[in-house]
Structures are given as structure tokens and as C-alpha cells.
Design a protein around this motif. Structure first.
Motif, PDB file in Angstrom:
ATOM      1  N   LYS A  92       0.859  -1.292  -0.046  1.00 55.78           N
ATOM      2  CA  LYS A  92      -0.044  -0.096  -0.124  1.00 55.78           C
ATOM      3  C   LYS A  92       0.938   1.075   0.034  1.00 55.78           C
ATOM      4  CE  LYS A  92      -3.756  -1.858   2.351  1.00 55.78           C
ATOM      5  NZ  LYS A  92      -4.560  -2.067   3.871  1.00 55.78           N
ATOM      6  N   LEU A  93       1.973   1.045   0.711  1.00 53.67           N
ATOM      7  CA  LEU A  93       2.876   2.238   0.885  1.00 53.67           C
ATOM      8  C   LEU A  93       3.558   2.571  -0.606  1.00 53.67           C
ATOM      9  CD1 LEU A  93       4.393   4.280   2.610  1.00 53.67           C
ATOM     10  CD2 LEU A  93       6.126   2.866   3.111  1.00 53.67           C
ATOM     11  N   VAL A  94       3.955   1.506  -1.264  1.00 50.72           N
ATOM     12  CA  VAL A  94       4.457   1.577  -2.742  1.00 50.72           C
ATOM     13  C   VAL A  94       3.652   2.543  -3.412  1.00 50.72           C
ATOM     14  CG1 VAL A  94       5.280   0.176  -4.444  1.00 50.72           C
ATOM     15  CG2 VAL A  94       6.003  -0.407  -2.420  1.00 50.72           C
ATOM     16  N   ASN A  95       2.202   1.961  -3.403  1.00 49.37           N
ATOM     17  CA  ASN A  95       1.129   2.595  -4.284  1.00 49.37           C
ATOM     18  C   ASN A  95       1.069   4.019  -4.006  1.00 49.37           C
ATOM     19  OD1 ASN A  95       1.156   0.393  -5.877  1.00 49.37           O
ATOM     20  ND2 ASN A  95      -0.568  -0.593  -4.557  1.00 49.37           N
ATOM     21  N   PHE A  96       1.092   4.180  -2.616  1.00 49.09           N
ATOM     22  CA  PHE A  96       0.882   5.699  -2.007  1.00 49.09           C
ATOM     23  C   PHE A  96       1.985   6.754  -2.681  1.00 49.09           C
ATOM     24  CE2 PHE A  96       2.163   8.755   0.930  1.00 49.09           C
ATOM     25  CZ  PHE A  96       0.773   9.621   1.391  1.00 49.09           C
ATOM     26  N   CYS A  97       3.046   6.388  -2.454  1.00 46.61           N
ATOM     27  CA  CYS A  97       4.267   7.082  -3.069  1.00 46.61           C
ATOM     28  C   CYS A  97       4.325   7.240  -4.434  1.00 46.61           C
ATOM     29  CB  CYS A  97       5.579   6.260  -2.573  1.00 46.61           C
ATOM     30  SG  CYS A  97       5.839   6.278  -0.751  1.00 46.61           S
ATOM     31  N   GLU A  98       3.891   6.075  -5.121  1.00 45.18           N
ATOM     32  CA  GLU A  98       3.721   6.451  -6.533  1.00 45.18           C
ATOM     33  C   GLU A  98       2.529   7.436  -6.995  1.00 45.18           C
ATOM     34  OE1 GLU A  98       3.884   3.675 -10.406  1.00 45.18           O
ATOM     35  OE2 GLU A  98       2.105   3.255  -8.976  1.00 45.18           O
ATOM     36  N   LYS A  99       1.520   7.447  -6.293  1.00 41.76           N
ATOM     37  CA  LYS A  99       0.443   8.095  -6.498  1.00 41.76           C
ATOM     38  C   LYS A  99       0.828   9.605  -6.187  1.00 41.76           C
ATOM     39  CE  LYS A  99      -4.310   9.194  -4.857  1.00 41.76           C
ATOM     40  NZ  LYS A  99      -5.519   8.721  -3.776  1.00 41.76           N
ATOM     41  N   ASN A 100       1.476  10.002  -5.063  1.00 40.91           N
ATOM     42  CA  ASN A 100       2.061  11.354  -4.743  1.00 40.91           C
ATOM     43  C   ASN A 100       3.314  11.726  -5.287  1.00 40.91           C
ATOM     44  OD1 ASN A 100      -0.149  12.165  -2.386  1.00 40.91           O
ATOM     45  ND2 ASN A 100       0.279  10.030  -2.208  1.00 40.91           N
ATOM     46  N   GLY A 101       3.754  10.977  -6.131  1.00 43.62           N
ATOM     47  CA  GLY A 101       5.195  11.307  -7.115  1.00 43.62           C
ATOM     48  C   GLY A 101       6.318  11.312  -6.350  1.00 43.62           C
ATOM     49  N   LEU A 102       6.392  10.280  -5.213  1.00 43.88           N
ATOM     50  CA  LEU A 102       7.326  10.154  -4.419  1.00 43.88           C
ATOM     51  C   LEU A 102       8.176   8.861  -4.618  1.00 43.88           C
ATOM     52  CD1 LEU A 102       5.302  10.610  -1.050  1.00 43.88           C
ATOM     53  CD2 LEU A 102       6.653  12.560  -2.081  1.00 43.88           C
ATOM     54  N   GLU A 103       9.440   8.757  -4.117  1.00 41.19           N
ATOM     55  CA  GLU A 103      10.317   7.558  -4.482  1.00 41.19           C
ATOM     56  C   GLU A 103      10.452   6.900  -2.994  1.00 41.19           C
ATOM     57  OE1 GLU A 103      11.191   5.647  -6.672  1.00 41.19           O
ATOM     58  OE2 GLU A 103      11.048   7.153  -8.565  1.00 41.19           O
ATOM     59  N   LEU A 104       9.908   5.538  -3.024  1.00 39.29           N
ATOM     60  CA  LEU A 104      10.161   4.777  -1.884  1.00 39.29           C
ATOM     61  C   LEU A 104      11.619   3.869  -1.941  1.00 39.29           C
ATOM     62  CD1 LEU A 104       9.165   3.609   0.976  1.00 39.29           C
ATOM     63  CD2 LEU A 104       8.141   1.761  -0.305  1.00 39.29           C
ATOM     64  N   ILE A 105      12.543   4.104  -0.950  1.00 36.84           N
ATOM     65  CA  ILE A 105      13.681   3.053  -0.884  1.00 36.84           C
ATOM     66  C   ILE A 105      13.473   2.346   0.252  1.00 36.84           C
ATOM     67  CG2 ILE A 105      15.960   2.926  -0.683  1.00 36.84           C
ATOM     68  CD1 ILE A 105      16.419   5.679  -2.259  1.00 36.84           C
ATOM     69  N   ILE A 106      13.668   1.045   0.286  1.00 35.13           N
ATOM     70  CA  ILE A 106      13.499   0.208   1.281  1.00 35.13           C
ATOM     71  C   ILE A 106      14.919  -0.364   1.651  1.00 35.13           C
ATOM     72  CG2 ILE A 106      12.449  -2.055   2.134  1.00 35.13           C
ATOM     73  CD1 ILE A 106      10.498  -2.027   0.143  1.00 35.13           C
ATOM     74  N   LYS A 107      15.269   0.072   2.880  1.00 37.68           N
ATOM     75  CA  LYS A 107      16.770  -0.358   3.671  1.00 37.68           C
ATOM     76  C   LYS A 107      16.583  -1.607   4.309  1.00 37.68           C
ATOM     77  CE  LYS A 107      20.774  -0.315   4.665  1.00 37.68           C
ATOM     78  NZ  LYS A 107      21.018  -1.605   5.389  1.00 37.68           N
ATOM     79  N   LYS A 126       6.569 -10.721  -2.688  1.00 42.97           N
ATOM     80  CA  LYS A 126       5.123 -10.588  -2.406  1.00 42.97           C
ATOM     81  C   LYS A 126       4.625  -9.124  -2.385  1.00 42.97           C
ATOM     82  CE  LYS A 126       4.690 -14.555   0.772  1.00 42.97           C
ATOM     83  NZ  LYS A 126       4.499 -15.011   2.248  1.00 42.97           N
ATOM     84  N   ILE A 127       5.502  -8.155  -1.994  1.00 38.93           N
ATOM     85  CA  ILE A 127       5.340  -6.484  -2.328  1.00 38.93           C
ATOM     86  C   ILE A 127       5.048  -6.259  -3.649  1.00 38.93           C
ATOM     87  CG2 ILE A 127       6.375  -4.557  -1.703  1.00 38.93           C
ATOM     88  CD1 ILE A 127       7.747  -5.538   0.626  1.00 38.93           C
ATOM     89  N   LYS A 128       5.951  -6.897  -4.478  1.00 32.96           N
ATOM     90  CA  LYS A 128       5.769  -6.609  -5.946  1.00 32.96           C
ATOM     91  C   LYS A 128       4.381  -6.826  -6.301  1.00 32.96           C
ATOM     92  CE  LYS A 128      10.702  -6.580  -7.225  1.00 32.96           C
ATOM     93  NZ  LYS A 128      11.732  -7.549  -7.781  1.00 32.96           N
ATOM     94  N   LYS A 129       4.135  -8.172  -6.174  1.00 31.99           N
ATOM     95  CA  LYS A 129       3.023  -8.734  -6.538  1.00 31.99           C
ATOM     96  C   LYS A 129       1.692  -8.328  -6.048  1.00 31.99           C
ATOM     97  CE  LYS A 129       0.404 -13.242  -6.874  1.00 31.99           C
ATOM     98  NZ  LYS A 129       0.376 -14.543  -5.992  1.00 31.99           N
ATOM     99  N   LEU A 130       1.591  -7.672  -4.885  1.00 32.00           N
ATOM    100  CA  LEU A 130       0.557  -7.094  -4.086  1.00 32.00           C
ATOM    101  C   LEU A 130       0.441  -5.505  -4.482  1.00 32.00           C
ATOM    102  CD1 LEU A 130       0.718  -8.377  -0.434  1.00 32.00           C
ATOM    103  CD2 LEU A 130      -1.011  -8.803  -2.160  1.00 32.00           C
ATOM    104  N   SER A 131       1.398  -4.818  -4.860  1.00 28.24           N
ATOM    105  CA  SER A 131       1.357  -3.630  -5.490  1.00 28.24           C
ATOM    106  C   SER A 131       1.431  -3.299  -7.024  1.00 28.24           C
ATOM    107  CB  SER A 131       2.607  -2.683  -4.971  1.00 28.24           C
ATOM    108  OG  SER A 131       3.780  -3.460  -5.380  1.00 28.24           O
ATOM    109  N   ASN A 132       1.426  -4.436  -7.578  1.00 34.89           N
ATOM    110  CA  ASN A 132       1.245  -4.618  -9.031  1.00 34.89           C
ATOM    111  C   ASN A 132       2.584  -4.018  -9.710  1.00 34.89           C
ATOM    112  OD1 ASN A 132       0.340  -5.646 -11.384  1.00 34.89           O
ATOM    113  ND2 ASN A 132      -0.652  -3.848 -12.043  1.00 34.89           N
ATOM    114  N   LYS A 133       3.823  -4.095  -9.073  1.00 35.12           N
ATOM    115  CA  LYS A 133       4.955  -3.502  -9.549  1.00 35.12           C
ATOM    116  C   LYS A 133       5.772  -4.531 -10.064  1.00 35.12           C
ATOM    117  CE  LYS A 133       3.717   0.661  -8.600  1.00 35.12           C
ATOM    118  NZ  LYS A 133       2.315   0.336  -8.551  1.00 35.12           N
TER     119      LYS A 133
END
Length: 249
Positions: A92-107, A126-133
Motif C-alpha cells: 500500500k505504501l508503494v502505491n501511495f508513494c507512486e500516486k504522490n510522486g514520491l520515491e520509496l527506498i526500502i533499506k 510479495k510486495i511487488k505482486k500486491l502492489s502490481n510493480k
């Protein structure tokens, strides 16, 4: 590292002198019956590099390394562990960032690079699959302090990453969806700070991110000594020098 009240520490240190990160550590050692004459507060050398970061140079390196648009704001997620169902809210956070023009980096914690790497990579899939990325920006080894220096905010789970972020005057969002009490010492430190807030569900996380993006999260004036002084003596990047000077004397 940060001290806690674990019984094993009562017979842990046998050196003539014990150098500690701040007065929080000294008080805990006193409570564990260590003589005050053995304890010297120096600050934590692991934080010294934070005060020497050239943010412009680092930003260019990070955007090139992760192939990020240099004009986009970066949100950094840095947890100490993978938790059950993390993939659901992170997607959900991945999609929120994309919607708002942000870049998410997961460390991802470097422990997962070798140990339990298959488990970690399964979480990413799983994150890729659920966020469709098709891809995510993530790293096991990239220096956290450098990533934090170029981020709008750091999202963490009561790991030491939150303390490093505060030292860089970054807003910190603590995710505690599992109501985890394990990180007691870091929680004590971070919850004292006005630079942090705790999200107990994903909806609260989005609300806090929106406050960050509106520059409505941090206090107007930030005094690191009041925020975190007990946990990083003087906050000046000179802990290593103090230790070396003490050894020379």
C-alpha cells in the motif's frame, strides 16, 4: 550500542574503563552496580560520520545508484526485522508513494543479505505482486546514514535507524502495527522526541506522511540536546576524537 536492563549485563564488562554513548548508558550501568569511576561518557563513534555528510554529493550518488528522478522526494523505510504481513502494508505504501510522486527506498537490514535471504527475497516478491510493480528500490548494504540524509522522512520499527535519523533532524514515523514491545530501549529514546510519532495502523501512517509532505510534522526549532542528548553525548561528531584523546592521556 544502547544499554538495557537485561540481567546478563550485570556481569558483562570486565575492563578497567567503560566508554559509553551518553548519560542514559551511564545511569543504566550504575543501576547494574558498575562503579561510576569506571564509566566515561564519550558519545557514540558510530554516529560521527553523520555530521560530515555532504548532502548534495550524496543525493547525486543515490539518485544515480537507484535510478531515481533527482526532483522526486525520497521516503526511506528501514526496519530492523521483517514482520508478519509487512508485505501487505508496504505494498500500500508503494502505491501511495507512486500516486504522490514520491520515491520509496526500502533499506533492508544487512542481516538478511546472507542469513534468511530467501525469506527476505520472498517478502520483496510479495510486495511487488500486491502492489502490481515489476521492481522496487531496495538495498541490503547501502549506508543508512547516507540514505537518510536525502530522505524526507524515515519510517522504522524502533530500530537504531530512528536515532540516526533524528541526529540528521529528519522526521521519524514509528510503525507499530504488531504492538511490538521488544525494542524497549530504542522506544524509550524515540518516544521522548518531538521529532517522532507512532503509527498503530496503516491509515495513521498515511496521515503522518501527509503532514511530513506539508512540512507540518517537525517542531519549528529542533534542539538535539533536548531531543536525544542522553543517548548521544554532545551530538557533535567528535566521539572518536574524545576516545582517542582519553586513550592518549
Amino acid at each position: 550500542n544502547l544499554m538495557n536492563n537485561a540481567p546478563i549485563f550485570t556481569d558483562w564488562f570486565h575492563a578497567d574503563k567503560i566508554l559509553t554513548y551518553g548519560y542514559h548508558g551511564k545511569k543504566l550501568l550504575n543501576r547494574l552496580n558498575y562503579d561510576s569511576d569506571r564509566i566515561i561518557v564519550t558519545g557514540n563513534p558510530r554516529n560521527d560520520n553523520i555530521y560530515k555528510i555532504n548532502k548534495n554529493d550524496v543525493h547525486n550518488k543515490i539518485t544515480n545508484f537507484f535510478h531515481i528522478d533527482s526532483n522526486k522526494k525520497i521516503i526511506l523505510l528501514a526496519q530492523s526485522l521483517w514482520h508478519d504481513d509487512d508485505e501487505i502494508w508496504i505494498a500500500k505504501l508503494v502505491n501511495f508513494c507512486e500516486k504522490n510522486g514520491l520515491e520509496l527506498i526500502i533499506k533492508i537490514h544487512p542481516r538478511y543479505r546472507l542469513r534468511a535471504n530467501e525469506y527476505s527475497e520472498t517478502k520483496i516478491k510479495k510486495i511487488k505482486k500486491l502492489s502490481n510493480k515489476d521492481s522496487l528500490k531496495y538495498s541490503y548494504d547501502y549506508d543508512f546514514s547516507l540514505l537518510a540524509s536525502c530522505s524526507e522522512t524515515v519510517i522504522t520499527d524502533f530500530s537504531y535507524a530512528g536515532i540516526e535519523a533524528i541526529l540528521q533532524k529528519k522526521p521519524v514515523i514509528l510503525v507499530n502495527f504488531m504492538n511490538n514491545q521488544k525494542f524497549d530501549v530504542v522506544r524509550e529514546c524515540l518516544n521522548k522526541s518531538k521529532m517522532t510519532d507512532e503509527a498503530n495502523n496503516y491509515e495513521e501512517l498515511e496521515l503522518m506522511l501527509n503532514k511530513v509532505l506539508k512540512n507540518d510534522f517537525l517542531p519549528e526549532e529542533i534542539d538535539l540536546e533536548n531531543e536525544i542528548g542522553e543517548f548521544d553525548f554532545k551530538n557533535d561528531g567528535n566521539a572518536s576524537k574524545r576516545i582517542v584523546n582519553y586513550l592518549i592521556k
